[in-house]
Design a protein around this motif. Structure first.
Motif, PDB file in Angstrom:
ATOM      1  N   LEU B 133       0.636  -1.140  -0.092  1.00 19.83           N
ATOM      2  CA  LEU B 133       0.052   0.235   0.108  1.00 19.83           C
ATOM      3  C   LEU B 133       0.954   1.581   0.074  1.00 19.83           C
ATOM      4  CD1 LEU B 133      -2.923   1.083  -0.134  1.00 19.83           C
ATOM      5  CD2 LEU B 133      -3.165   0.877   2.056  1.00 19.83           C
ATOM      6  N   THR B 134       1.912   1.209   0.093  1.00 19.09           N
ATOM      7  CA  THR B 134       2.989   2.336   0.629  1.00 19.09           C
ATOM      8  C   THR B 134       3.187   2.503  -0.649  1.00 19.09           C
ATOM      9  OG1 THR B 134       4.004   1.381   2.941  1.00 19.09           O
ATOM     10  CG2 THR B 134       4.986   3.157   1.643  1.00 19.09           C
ATOM     11  N   GLU B 135       3.977   1.699  -1.536  1.00 17.39           N
ATOM     12  CA  GLU B 135       3.777   1.631  -2.759  1.00 17.39           C
ATOM     13  C   GLU B 135       2.907   2.312  -4.299  1.00 17.39           C
ATOM     14  OE1 GLU B 135       6.672   1.196  -4.406  1.00 17.39           O
ATOM     15  OE2 GLU B 135       6.100   1.952  -6.205  1.00 17.39           O
ATOM     16  N   LYS B 136       1.736   1.444  -4.120  1.00 15.51           N
ATOM     17  CA  LYS B 136       0.488   2.014  -4.457  1.00 15.51           C
ATOM     18  C   LYS B 136       0.020   3.817  -4.342  1.00 15.51           C
ATOM     19  CE  LYS B 136       0.126  -1.531  -6.955  1.00 15.51           C
ATOM     20  NZ  LYS B 136      -0.119  -1.127  -8.205  1.00 15.51           N
ATOM     21  N   SER B 137       0.112   3.579  -2.778  1.00 16.02           N
ATOM     22  CA  SER B 137       0.146   5.538  -2.589  1.00 16.02           C
ATOM     23  C   SER B 137       0.543   6.225  -3.155  1.00 16.02           C
ATOM     24  CB  SER B 137      -0.484   5.003  -0.696  1.00 16.02           C
ATOM     25  OG  SER B 137       0.723   5.506  -0.507  1.00 16.02           O
ATOM     26  N   ARG B 138       1.621   6.232  -3.290  1.00 10.33           N
ATOM     27  CA  ARG B 138       3.172   7.313  -4.009  1.00 10.33           C
ATOM     28  C   ARG B 138       2.057   7.315  -5.274  1.00 10.33           C
ATOM     29  NH1 ARG B 138       7.587   4.628  -2.257  1.00 10.33           N
ATOM     30  NH2 ARG B 138       8.041   4.687  -0.608  1.00 10.33           N
ATOM     31  N   THR B 139       1.816   6.661  -6.411  1.00 11.91           N
ATOM     32  CA  THR B 139       1.038   7.126  -7.329  1.00 11.91           C
ATOM     33  C   THR B 139      -0.848   7.447  -7.686  1.00 11.91           C
ATOM     34  OG1 THR B 139       1.427   4.842  -8.234  1.00 11.91           O
ATOM     35  CG2 THR B 139       2.893   6.509  -8.861  1.00 11.91           C
ATOM     36  N   ALA B 140      -1.296   6.772  -6.513  1.00 13.72           N
ATOM     37  CA  ALA B 140      -2.574   6.136  -6.666  1.00 13.72           C
ATOM     38  C   ALA B 140      -3.388   8.360  -6.413  1.00 13.72           C
ATOM     39  CB  ALA B 140      -3.260   5.226  -5.658  1.00 13.72           C
ATOM     40  N   LYS B 141      -4.526   8.184  -7.048  1.00 10.79           N
ATOM     41  CA  LYS B 141      -4.797   9.226  -7.076  1.00 10.79           C
ATOM     42  C   LYS B 141      -6.495   8.970  -6.396  1.00 10.79           C
ATOM     43  CE  LYS B 141      -2.261  11.343  -9.992  1.00 10.79           C
ATOM     44  NZ  LYS B 141      -1.664  10.921  -9.862  1.00 10.79           N
ATOM     45  N   LYS B 142      -6.817   8.116  -6.428  1.00  7.41           N
ATOM     46  CA  LYS B 142      -8.207   7.128  -6.558  1.00  7.41           C
ATOM     47  C   LYS B 142      -8.267   6.141  -5.539  1.00  7.41           C
ATOM     48  CE  LYS B 142     -11.276  10.005  -9.340  1.00  7.41           C
ATOM     49  NZ  LYS B 142     -11.927  10.437 -10.112  1.00  7.41           N
ATOM     50  N   ALA B 143      -8.911   5.595  -4.328  1.00  7.36           N
ATOM     51  CA  ALA B 143      -8.686   4.153  -3.881  1.00  7.36           C
ATOM     52  C   ALA B 143     -10.201   3.930  -3.056  1.00  7.36           C
ATOM     53  CB  ALA B 143      -8.034   4.495  -2.486  1.00  7.36           C
ATOM     54  N   VAL B 144     -10.372   3.249  -3.201  1.00  9.78           N
ATOM     55  CA  VAL B 144     -11.932   2.462  -2.650  1.00  9.78           C
ATOM     56  C   VAL B 144     -11.297   1.627  -1.366  1.00  9.78           C
ATOM     57  CG1 VAL B 144     -13.504   1.183  -2.877  1.00  9.78           C
ATOM     58  CG2 VAL B 144     -13.301   2.793  -5.192  1.00  9.78           C
ATOM     59  N   VAL B 145     -12.008   1.876  -0.476  1.00 13.54           N
ATOM     60  CA  VAL B 145     -11.390   1.485   0.884  1.00 13.54           C
ATOM     61  C   VAL B 145     -13.334   0.356   0.827  1.00 13.54           C
ATOM     62  CG1 VAL B 145     -11.272   0.982   3.154  1.00 13.54           C
ATOM     63  CG2 VAL B 145     -10.442   2.894   1.837  1.00 13.54           C
ATOM     64  N   VAL B 146     -12.731  -0.588   0.561  1.00 12.04           N
ATOM     65  CA  VAL B 146     -14.415  -1.427   1.576  1.00 12.04           C
ATOM     66  C   VAL B 146     -14.023  -1.835   2.726  1.00 12.04           C
ATOM     67  CG1 VAL B 146     -15.953  -3.194  -0.124  1.00 12.04           C
ATOM     68  CG2 VAL B 146     -14.214  -2.280  -1.376  1.00 12.04           C
ATOM     69  N   GLY B 147     -15.450  -2.408   3.800  1.00 12.83           N
ATOM     70  CA  GLY B 147     -15.634  -3.002   4.437  1.00 12.83           C
ATOM     71  C   GLY B 147     -15.755  -1.566   6.028  1.00 12.83           C
ATOM     72  N   GLY B 148     -16.765  -1.739   6.319  1.00 11.34           N
ATOM     73  CA  GLY B 148     -17.227  -0.476   7.842  1.00 11.34           C
ATOM     74  C   GLY B 148     -16.982  -0.903   8.990  1.00 11.34           C
ATOM     75  N   GLY B 149     -15.513  -1.539   9.201  1.00  7.85           N
ATOM     76  CA  GLY B 149     -14.625  -1.567  10.782  1.00  7.85           C
ATOM     77  C   GLY B 149     -13.833  -0.707  10.152  1.00  7.85           C
ATOM     78  N   LEU B 150     -13.111  -1.414  11.467  1.00 10.80           N
ATOM     79  CA  LEU B 150     -11.759  -0.438  12.415  1.00 10.80           C
ATOM     80  C   LEU B 150     -10.641  -0.435  11.615  1.00 10.80           C
ATOM     81  CD1 LEU B 150     -10.458   1.071  14.620  1.00 10.80           C
ATOM     82  CD2 LEU B 150     -10.177  -0.928  16.044  1.00 10.80           C
ATOM     83  N   ILE B 151      -9.834  -1.033  10.379  1.00  7.33           N
ATOM     84  CA  ILE B 151      -8.641  -1.602   9.834  1.00  7.33           C
ATOM     85  C   ILE B 151      -9.434   0.081   9.032  1.00  7.33           C
ATOM     86  CG2 ILE B 151      -7.606  -2.500   8.281  1.00  7.33           C
ATOM     87  CD1 ILE B 151      -7.727  -5.191   9.779  1.00  7.33           C
ATOM     88  N   GLY B 152     -10.686  -0.138   8.619  1.00  9.45           N
ATOM     89  CA  GLY B 152     -10.850   0.514   6.935  1.00  9.45           C
ATOM     90  C   GLY B 152     -11.060   1.886   6.951  1.00  9.45           C
ATOM     91  N   ILE B 153     -11.237   1.838   8.092  1.00  7.91           N
ATOM     92  CA  ILE B 153     -11.612   3.535   8.503  1.00  7.91           C
ATOM     93  C   ILE B 153     -10.032   4.263   8.873  1.00  7.91           C
ATOM     94  CG2 ILE B 153     -11.564   4.030  11.639  1.00  7.91           C
ATOM     95  CD1 ILE B 153     -13.924   6.317  11.664  1.00  7.91           C
ATOM     96  N   GLU B 154      -9.015   3.621   8.695  1.00 12.17           N
ATOM     97  CA  GLU B 154      -7.752   3.654   9.224  1.00 12.17           C
ATOM     98  C   GLU B 154      -6.849   4.029   8.136  1.00 12.17           C
ATOM     99  OE1 GLU B 154      -6.739   1.642  13.902  1.00 12.17           O
ATOM    100  OE2 GLU B 154      -6.555   0.466  12.109  1.00 12.17           O
TER     101      GLU B 154
END
Lengths: 364, 423
Positions: B133-154
């Motif tokens: 995710l560190t690698e991906k977040s360098r270039t990503a513009k838009k992300a989808v996070v799925v799952g309404g729990g603690l890890i998701g919100i973090e």
């Protein structure tokens, strides 16, 4: 997470990258020039100031005020942090800068009411302090010997180190981007215990012999003349050595120039004699960081952002309240804790030196 | 004696520490496929957002394994042979044990979406996930996070902070329904939206859309496509026990290793602890407890038991805490177990995100606390639940349990309104 701390490690200047070394070199050069040369005197004169120290005072105050605003941006969501930051900004502006300035305008020597012996060792040098009116002399002596220990016993050394002190004030504001760089290793703790108490001892010895020398003087035609000139020569030499190594080099040059390398509290943690003195009282006093049992997730935010290099996590994950001589009570550990495990408190402890309330360099 | 511990997480390392305290001479081997050093899994997000360095999240000094004389093996265990008391590693090597602890933890639940295997789709559970995710977040513009729990919100919070546009897809009607009621869950969602997070409730992913192996979006329930470069699935974790299916170890239907009171498995000289373990809860139901605290406690107890003790692992009254964006969360007792006749006392401090919810039974005894926006001393709250304190008494004394920073606005409840019960 704490919004202000995001990306800390992604900024090269905040992780000892090239930028950090450039800042450190510039600060180093600045301190050498201001302490040991007159390079800044013409600059001061050019802008209408009486000397280089007035210029330094202005720069120092600007650093605290602008650093304070930066701190507000990072941690302004906490009242504890807002209050203590306003406090250090006010104390610097009023007590450390404006009042001495005003006194100088009134043709008297400036006096900084927010400093105490032995941080300001001159306050116990008779040749220095006796030139002030009696109330100021009493303030300097009683402040250092009565107010400081009582306040520290009641509230911990934080009342001074992170609410009043100019050195601490700079660390808490302009030094804020570098707080996480303090060394957390057990070796640094051992070094700190030796170095800070050595400086405290040196401050005590220096003050004592200066006082003895003064007590041994005799008055001839209204002028103080030493009774034992050879002893006086030695005393002046020691005074000079202390002032060069401790006051100029350690508190000035290294204390500030090393911010981007070793964190913002190098002077306060390793060398400040007042911090050492208050630290001893703090161990017996009421202040501690209370740890909520079994709630720590060992994430390490507390240790990372402890500017004094205390491995707070080691206490938190072992359910031990933090009672460390070096803790300046900045409150950052409690503030950044994502599980609300830590709380700064003043409360009576029936047995402050109890074995279970201590942690050695590390335990399991 | 050769102790072998599978897993270098909080359960494994705590067990190893206890074993070493008891037994200075035996050899202790820790096998991990994930990392050389024990790290705080709960702190992964802080590394992701640059608030901490990778070594900052290691709770022990780097020389811990040398000082404690633990042998480390970086490999994956692929099979257990109880009859030969040996483990087979993916490298082909075998390791013999005298006593074995399985603390293999949990792994991300598979979502089963078409396209889940693409490089732009991942989880946030392991150190390798962090690197991904560190690698991906360098270039990503838009992300989808799925799952309404603690890890998701973090994850959502961290990606937002990195300047990425985040859409947070939650299947349920509000955030984290196993911990929050409707008032609380919707308050958190308002807060997320306030921080610029695009939250979609009652939304599920149908499939991942991609072009030339690159994720371009996700298709949600009604056929709508949400554009994105990365998808982070945070839909829960399951015990990492697939490699044990043939071993003869008893697993429950969730895959958790069935253990007895002393955390022993059904096979001799084999114990289990942590997320991979299925234990009996206070209400008699057997299931895994996937929490930092319980893994730590199980690790400590199992270490003692492996060295000869017969200590019973008994789950104490539930507590947990978290930080949801900047809203503190503390829970104690049993707020989400829907006891018969249970009622809620709920109060939101006006114009704040500070709420208090106390559940209580018809006889007035409190069963749980769910607190947002303030810090609370869970030790006191847990005691009150254990002592079956009356709601009236608790409300009068609640301030005692407050644990906020100094100068934090003090906790006050209007006692007049309190009597009427409609604060």
């Amino acid at each position: 997470m704490q919004a202000g701390l995001l990306q800390t490690y992604n900024n090269s200047a905040q992780r000892r990258g090239a930028g950090a070394w450039i800042i450190a070199s510039l600060l180093f050069a600045f301190y050498i020039l201001i302490y040991f040369t007159e390079a800044f005197t013409p600059v001061a004169h050019a802008i209408g100031l009486s000397g280089k120290w007035n210029l330094y005072g202005i720069l120092y105050t600007i650093a605290i005020l602008s650093g304070g605003l930066y701190f507000f941006k990072r941690h302004g969501n906490s009242r504890y942090h807002r209050y203590r930051t306003i406090s250090v900004m006010l104390v610097q502006t009023v007590f450390a800068f404006s009042i001495p300035w005003f006194m100088e305008l009134m043709q008297t020597r400036g006096f900084i009411f927010s400093l105490f012996w032995p941080l300001k060792i001159d306050y116990f040098y008779p040749s220095y302090i006796m030139e002030y009116p009696l109330p100021v002399i009493l303030y300097a002596i009683l402040g250092s010997l009565i107010i400081v220990p009582i306040a520290t016993f009641l509230f911990g050394k934080r009342w001074y180190c992170s609410w009043v002190c100019g050195c601490g004030g700079l660390a808490e504001t302009a030094g804020e981007p570098f707080r996480h760089l303090s060394n957390k290793k057990p070796g640094a703790w051992k070094f700190e215990q030796i170095s800070i108490h050595t400086v405290m001892l040196l401050a005590l010895i220096t003050s004592a012999i200066v006082l003895i020398n003064w007590g041994l003087g005799k008055e001839v035609n209204g002028v103080m003349v030493p009774m034992y000139p050879a002893f006086s020569t030695v005393v002046f030499k020691i005074q000079g050595i202390y002032s060069f190594f401790v006051v100029a080099l350690l508190s000035g040059v290294f204390g500030v120039a090393l911010y981007p390398i070793l964190g913002s509290r190098v002077w306060c943690r390793f060398f400040c004699p007042l911090a050492a003195y208050m630290g001893l009282i703090q161990k017996l006093g009421r202040f501690r960081v209370t740890v909520k049992d079994d709630m720590c997730i060992s994430c390490g935010n507390c240790s990372t952002y402890c500017e004094m290099g205390i491995d707070v996590r080691m206490y938190a994950q072992n359910n031990i309240d933090v009672k460390r001589a070096s803790c300046v009570g900045c409150g950052m550990c409690a503030h950044v804790c994502p599980r609300g495990v830590l709380k700064l408190e003043n409360k009576w402890d029936p047995n402050p030196m109890a074995e279970e309330s201590k942690i050695k360099v590390f335990d399991l | 004696m050769h102790y072998v511990i599978i897993g270098n997480g909080v359960a494994g390392i705590n067990a190893a520490n206890q074993l070493r305290k008891r037994d200075e001479t035996s050899s202790i081997t820790i096998i991990s496929k994930e990392s050389d050093h024990f790290f705080s899994r709960t702190a992964l997000m802080y590394v992701l957002c640059g608030q901490m360095s990778p070594s900052d999240v290691e709770p022990y000094p780097r020389d811990h394994y040398q000082r404690m004389n633990f042998t480390r093996v970086r490999d994956e265990v692929v099979a257990l042979s109880p009859s030969e008391t040996s483990l087979k590693l993916s490298s082909g090597e075998t390791i013999q044990y005298d006593r074995l602890l399985i603390a293999s933890g949990s792994m991300a639940r598979s979502a089963g979406w078409p396209g889940e295997e693409l490089d732009g789709v991942g989880n946030f559970v392991t150190w390798q996930n962090l690197e991904w995710l560190t690698e991906k977040s360098r270039t990503a513009k838009k992300a989808v996070v799925v799952g309404g729990g603690l890890i998701g919100i973090e994850v959502a919070e961290t990606l937002l902070a990195a300047g990425i546009e985040v859409t947070f897809l939650i299947r349920e009607k509000w955030f984290w329904p196993i911990a929050m009621d409707q008032n609380e869950g919707l308050m958190i969602i308002d807060h997320m939206r306030h921080h610029g997070c695009n939250v979609r409730l009652q939304t599920e992913v149908k499939k991942i859309i991609s072009q030339e192996e690159k994720v371009t979006g996700v298709e949600i329930g009604d056929g709508e496509i949400v554009d994105c470069d990365i998808v982070v699935a945070t839909i829960g974790v399951v015990p990492q026990t697939g490699w044990l299916v043939e071993s003869g170890i008893e697993l429950d239907k969730s895959g958790g290793i069935v253990v007895g009171d002393h955390l022993e498995t059904n096979l001799p000289n084999i114990w289990a602890a942590g997320d991979c373990t299925s234990v009996v809860w206070f209400n008699g139901i057997r299931r895994p407890e996937q929490l930092w605290y319980t893994s730590r406690d199980q690790g400590r107890i199992v270490g003692l038991n492996m060295s000869g003790d017969k200590r019973v692992y008994k789950r104490s009254t539930f507590y947990n805490s978290a930080k949801l964006f900047d809203i503190e969360y503390t829970t104690a007792g049993y707020v989400n177990f829907n006891f018969e006749g249970e009622q809620n006392w709920y109060h939101r401090e006006p114009d704040t995100n500070r709420t208090t919810r106390i559940t209580y039974l018809p006889d007035g005894s409190v069963t749980g606390f769910n607190m947002l926006g303030r810090r609370w001393d869970h030790r006191i709250l847990v005691d009150w639940v254990d002592e079956k304190r009356q709601l009236d008494w608790v409300l009068q004394n609640l301030h005692i349990a407050n644990f906020d920073e100094e100068f934090f606005p003090s906790f006050k409840i209007d006692t007049q309104a309190l009597k009427s019960g409609v604060v």
